[in-house]
Design a protein around this motif. Structure first.
Motif, PDB file in Angstrom:
ATOM      1  N   MET A 153       0.935  -1.373   0.047  1.00  6.50           N
ATOM      2  CA  MET A 153       0.012  -0.067  -0.105  1.00  6.50           C
ATOM      3  C   MET A 153       0.887   1.142   0.056  1.00  6.50           C
ATOM      4  O   MET A 153       0.319   2.211  -0.507  1.00  6.50           O
ATOM      5  CB  MET A 153      -0.950  -0.152   1.025  1.00  6.50           C
ATOM      6  CG  MET A 153      -2.082  -0.844   1.211  1.00  6.50           C
ATOM      7  SD  MET A 153      -3.344  -0.826   2.491  1.00  6.50           S
ATOM      8  CE  MET A 153      -2.435  -2.034   3.465  1.00  6.50           C
ATOM      9  N   TYR A 263      -3.793  -0.228  -7.478  1.00  7.94           N
ATOM     10  CA  TYR A 263      -4.816  -0.961  -7.289  1.00  7.94           C
ATOM     11  C   TYR A 263      -4.681  -2.326  -8.598  1.00  7.94           C
ATOM     12  O   TYR A 263      -4.588  -1.970  -9.635  1.00  7.94           O
ATOM     13  CB  TYR A 263      -6.063  -0.461  -7.322  1.00  7.94           C
ATOM     14  CG  TYR A 263      -5.965   0.415  -6.077  1.00  7.94           C
ATOM     15  CD1 TYR A 263      -6.056   0.096  -4.745  1.00  7.94           C
ATOM     16  CD2 TYR A 263      -6.306   1.912  -6.206  1.00  7.94           C
ATOM     17  CE1 TYR A 263      -6.242   1.029  -3.599  1.00  7.94           C
ATOM     18  CE2 TYR A 263      -6.241   2.591  -5.285  1.00  7.94           C
ATOM     19  CZ  TYR A 263      -6.308   2.177  -3.851  1.00  7.94           C
ATOM     20  OH  TYR A 263      -6.231   3.126  -2.826  1.00  7.94           O
ATOM     21  N   ILE A 265      -4.374  -3.985  -4.734  1.00  6.05           N
ATOM     22  CA  ILE A 265      -3.254  -4.325  -3.904  1.00  6.05           C
ATOM     23  C   ILE A 265      -3.051  -5.731  -3.878  1.00  6.05           C
ATOM     24  O   ILE A 265      -1.799  -6.217  -3.772  1.00  6.05           O
ATOM     25  CB  ILE A 265      -3.760  -3.907  -2.301  1.00  6.05           C
ATOM     26  CG1 ILE A 265      -3.866  -2.452  -2.485  1.00  6.05           C
ATOM     27  CG2 ILE A 265      -2.349  -4.198  -1.474  1.00  6.05           C
ATOM     28  CD1 ILE A 265      -2.769  -1.590  -2.750  1.00  6.05           C
ATOM     29  N   THR A 342     -11.213   0.321   0.526  1.00  4.25           N
ATOM     30  CA  THR A 342     -10.137   0.102   0.058  1.00  4.25           C
ATOM     31  C   THR A 342      -9.116   1.635   0.306  1.00  4.25           C
ATOM     32  O   THR A 342      -8.165   1.518   0.691  1.00  4.25           O
ATOM     33  CB  THR A 342      -9.731  -0.609  -1.037  1.00  4.25           C
ATOM     34  OG1 THR A 342     -10.628  -1.800  -1.181  1.00  4.25           O
ATOM     35  CG2 THR A 342      -8.373  -0.889  -1.109  1.00  4.25           C
ATOM     36  N   VAL A 346      -6.065   2.386   2.595  1.00  9.19           N
ATOM     37  CA  VAL A 346      -4.585   2.846   2.044  1.00  9.19           C
ATOM     38  C   VAL A 346      -4.136   4.170   2.774  1.00  9.19           C
ATOM     39  O   VAL A 346      -3.111   4.543   3.236  1.00  9.19           O
ATOM     40  CB  VAL A 346      -4.537   3.023   0.711  1.00  9.19           C
ATOM     41  CG1 VAL A 346      -3.353   3.722   0.086  1.00  9.19           C
ATOM     42  CG2 VAL A 346      -4.771   1.577   0.072  1.00  9.19           C
TER      43      VAL A 346
END
Length: 389
Positions: A153, A263, A265, A342, A346
C-alpha cells in the motif's frame, strides 16, 4: 464472547463424531488486516478439532507489544467473526496464551502458525502452553503477511500492473524499504503468493445451489477484503430466507483500469481466497466480466443482482454494466451502513506511515534477537542450558 455457530445461520455447538465430547480448539492473535493467510490458519486449526474459538487482542495490547494496529478492535472482532471456520470469538483476549485461558474456555489445545510471536520483552507468547504439551502448529501461508500488505500500500505506483519501466520511487522502495540486516525485504509491493487448485478446493464450499435457494450475484474487486465488504455481504445475505451468494471478481487489469494507481493491492488469486473464506459467500466467479450480461445471468440462474452504494463506473464503451439486470427488474442497490473502502484503508496506512515502519522494524529486531538467543542456547552443553538440572 461472540458465538457464530457453523455457517452463516449460526447454531449450537455439536458433539464430536460418534457422540464423543467435541474437541475444542483455541487460536488467538491480533488479526489486523485480516487476509487469506489468517483464514488459512483458522481453517487448519478448525480441522484439528470440532469447535474453534478465536481470541482477538485489544488495540491497547497490540500497541504495547507490537505497535499501532491498522484496524480498531471492533473492526477486527467483526472480521474474524465473518470467517466461516470460526465458531466463537473472544474479544480482549490476553496477549500471552496461558493454561488458565485454555481452561477458562474448556479448550483442549491452542494452534498457531510456525512463525514467532513475542512479547514486548522478547518472550515467546506460547511458552507456557508449549511446555504443557497443549500447543499445536500449523503451516504458515507463504507469500502474504500484514507487513507485506502494508508495504504494497505504501508503494503508490501502477508499475506492477503494467509493462512500463518501474518508476525510480518504486525501485527505491523495493531496494531498501524495510530491509533488515539479514537482507530479507518484505516491502516488495508484488505478491509472492502461488495459487494452486488444491488451495481453492480447501477454501471452497463445493456446494451448488439447491432447489428453493435464492441465487444472488454481486461483483467487484473485493480488494483487501474488509469490514465494508463484510457489512455489504451480510446485508445481501439477509435479503432471502435461503440465499446462495455468488461473488464475481474482476481481473487485475480490469480493476486497475477503473481504480488506477497500484490497485488492486491483492491479485485475483489472493482476492479469490479472501472472499471464499467469508461465511456469507457460496461461490466465486474468478475473472468475472465487468458487465453483468444476459449470458451470465442465465448460466448461473441468477434471481437477484446487488451492488453497494459506491459509484457504478461505466464500461469501456460507456454503457451501464448493470443495464441487463436493471432491464429485468432484478437489480438492487444495498447500503451496507459502512463507509470503509480500500482507499480509506490505504489512507490510514499512509497517514501513519512512520509508525508502521517503526512497528515492523521493531518486530524484525525482536525476532532476530530471539533466534540468536535460541541458537546460543542450543550451542551450550546440556548441563549449562537454562532450565537443565
Amino acid at each position: 464472547m461472540i458465538r457464530n455457530g457453523r455457517g452463516a445461520a449460526g447454531g449450537a455447538e455439536q458433539p464430536g463424531p460418534g457422540g464423543r465430547r467435541a474437541v475444542r480448539v483455541w487460536c488467538d492473535g491480533c488479526y489486523d488486516m485480516v487476509h487469506y493467510g489468517h483464514s488459512n490458519q483458522l481453517r487448519q486449526a478448525r480441522a484439528m478439532g470440532d469447535y474453534l474459538i478465536v481470541g482477538v487482542h485489544t488495540d491497547e495490547e497490540i500497541a504495547k507489544h507490537k505497535g499501532p494496529p491498522v484496524f480498531t478492535q471492533e473492526e477486527r472482532y467483526k472480521m474474524v467473526q465473518a470467517i466461516k471456520w470460526v465458531d466463537e470469538v473472544v474479544p480482549a483476549a490476553p496477549y500471552v496464551t496461558t493454561l488458565e485461558t485454555l481452561d477458562k474456555y474448556n479448550c483442549d489445545f491452542c494452534v498457531h502458525g510456525n512463525d514467532i510471536t513475542l512479547t514486548v520483552d522478547g518472550r515467546d507468547t506460547y511458552e507456557e502452553v508449549k511446555q504443557a504439551g497443549r500447543y499445536r502448529e500449523c503451516k504458515r501461508t507463504q507469500g502474504v503477511s500484514t507487513t507485506d500488505l502494508v508495504g504494497r500500500m505504501l508503494l503508490v505506483t501502477k508499475a506492477h500492473h503494467s509493462s512500463q519501466e518501474m518508476s525510480s520511487e518504486y525501485r527505491e522502495y523495493a531496494d531498501s524499504f524495510g530491509k533488515c540486516p539479514g537482507g530479507r525485504n518484505p516491502w516488495t509491493g508484488v505478491s509472492q503468493f502461488l495459487q494452486t487448485s488444491q488451495k481453492i478446493i480447501q477454501f471452497a464450499s463445493g456446494k451448488e445451489p439447491q432447489p428453493g435457494e435464492t441465487v444472488i450475484y454481486v461483483a467487484g474487486a473485493f480488494d483487501l477484503f474488509h469490514i465494508g465488504h463484510v457489512d455489504f455481504l451480510e446485508k445481501v445475505h439477509r435479503l432471502a430466507e435461503r440465499p446462495y451468494i455468488i461473488a464475481g471478481l474482476h481481473f487485475d487489469q480490469e480493476v486497475n483500469h477503473y481504480k488506477g494507481k497500484n490497485y488492486p493491492i491483492m491479485n485475483l488469486h489472493e482476492r479469490t481466497l479472501s472472499v471464499l473464506a467469508c461465511r456469507y459467500v457460496s461461490e466465486v466467479v474468478i475473472g468475472a466480466p465487468y458487465a453483468v450480461t444476459a449470458e451470465l445471468l442465465s448460466h448461473f440462474k441468477v434471481d437477484l443482482v446487488c451492488h453497494g452504494k459506491t459509484e457504478i463506473i461505466p464500461d469501456r464503451d460507456g454503457s451501464d454494466p448493470y443495464q441487463e439486470p436493471k432491464r429485468r427488474g432484478i437489480f438492487r442497490q444495498i447500503d451496507s451502513g459502512s463507509n470503509l473502502t480500500t482507499d480509506l484503508i490505504v489512507q490510514r496506512i499512509i497517514t501513519n506511515r512512520l509508525e508502521y515502519e517503526a512497528r515492523n522494524q521493531k518486530k524484525e529486531a525482536k525476532e532476530l534477537a530471539f533466534l540468536e538467543a535460541a541458537r546460543q542456547q542450543a550451542a551450550q552443553p546440556l548441563g549449562e542450558r537454562d532450565g537443565d538440572f
